[in-house]
Design an enzyme around this catalytic site. Structure first.
Site, mmCIF file in Angstrom:
data_model
loop_
_atom_site.group_PDB
_atom_site.id
_atom_site.type_symbol
_atom_site.label_atom_id
_atom_site.label_comp_id
_atom_site.label_asym_id
_atom_site.label_seq_id
_atom_site.Cartn_x
_atom_site.Cartn_y
_atom_site.Cartn_z
ATOM 1 C CG HIS A 8 20.157 16.605 88.778
ATOM 2 N ND1 HIS A 8 19.776 17.437 88.505
ATOM 3 C CD2 HIS A 8 21.015 17.095 89.082
ATOM 4 C CE1 HIS A 8 19.654 18.863 89.029
ATOM 5 N NE2 HIS A 8 20.386 18.249 89.823
ATOM 6 C CD GLU A 84 24.149 20.756 94.565
ATOM 7 O OE1 GLU A 84 25.760 20.481 95.032
ATOM 8 O OE2 GLU A 84 23.946 20.788 93.397
#
Length: 199
Positions: A8, A84
């Site tokens: 990202h 994550e």
């Protein structure tokens, strides 16, 4: 099958050196611009993409949405296995704050972090399911730095250990056997931006 592994774009916590983990921190304007830069690159690349899938955390989701809009590629439902690594008590802290609380060896302590083997198990399970469902397609996967580092370590036995950059692109291909790396942690599109700004 070809997959593009994308980290990202930048967030305020990235810029401040704070570990995000599974805390849902949004992109900042720099991160949005980075996503657009990758979109411009992918528009002119030889690679064709059929789908985009993200972790569902907003920083990955918005990065995926920007790419989807620019490339006219549909998004699949987010997959929580792409989240994550969970960092427990460490989330939100800078390096100095971590050292001040727990010392230089803070990363060897049990502070609620997700275990490496666990993140690798879910990462490899995701890839297996993706291959089963989309073996004839090419998929962009927008996810997170520690997730990608641990996935690549599981696939390639620590052959790659460079820090995964924001909005980097890694490309892997598979026909039958193992995944083959084609491109690793490439941020050329962001360097082009810096060169343009300095002109």
């Amino acid at each position: 099958m070809r997959i593009g592994l994308v980290r990202h774009g930048l967030t305020d916590w990235n810029a401040a050196g704070r570990i995000q983990g599974q805390t849902d921190i949004p992109l900042n304007e720099v991160g949005r611009n980075q996503a657009e830069r990758l979109g411009i690159r992918l528009q002119s690349d030889d690679y064709h993409w059929d789908y985009i899938v993200t972790s569902g955390l907003s920083r990955a989701q918005e990065t995926g949405e920007i790419l989807s809009r620019m490339l006219h590629v549909p998004m699949l439902e987010p997959d929580a296995r792409l989240k994550e690594r969970g960092f427990g008590q460490v989330e939100g802290l800078t390096s100095d704050e971590r050292v001040a609380r727990w010392g230089e060896s803070w990363d060897t302590l049990d502070l609620g972090q997700e275990q490496i083997k666990d993140i690798q198990v879910r990462a490899l399970a995701f890839l297996k399911d993706l291959w089963s469902a989309y073996a004839e397609q090419n998929v962009l996967i927008v996810t997170h730095g520690a997730f990608l580092a641990n996935l690549l370590a599981a696939l390639f036995q620590d052959q790659y250990n460079e820090r995964i950059g924001n909005l980097s692109l890694t490309v892997l291909e598979k026909e039958q056997g193992d995944w083959i790396p084609i491109l690793y942690n490439c941020t050329q599109h962001l360097s082009m931006e810096a060169a343009e700004q300095s002109e």
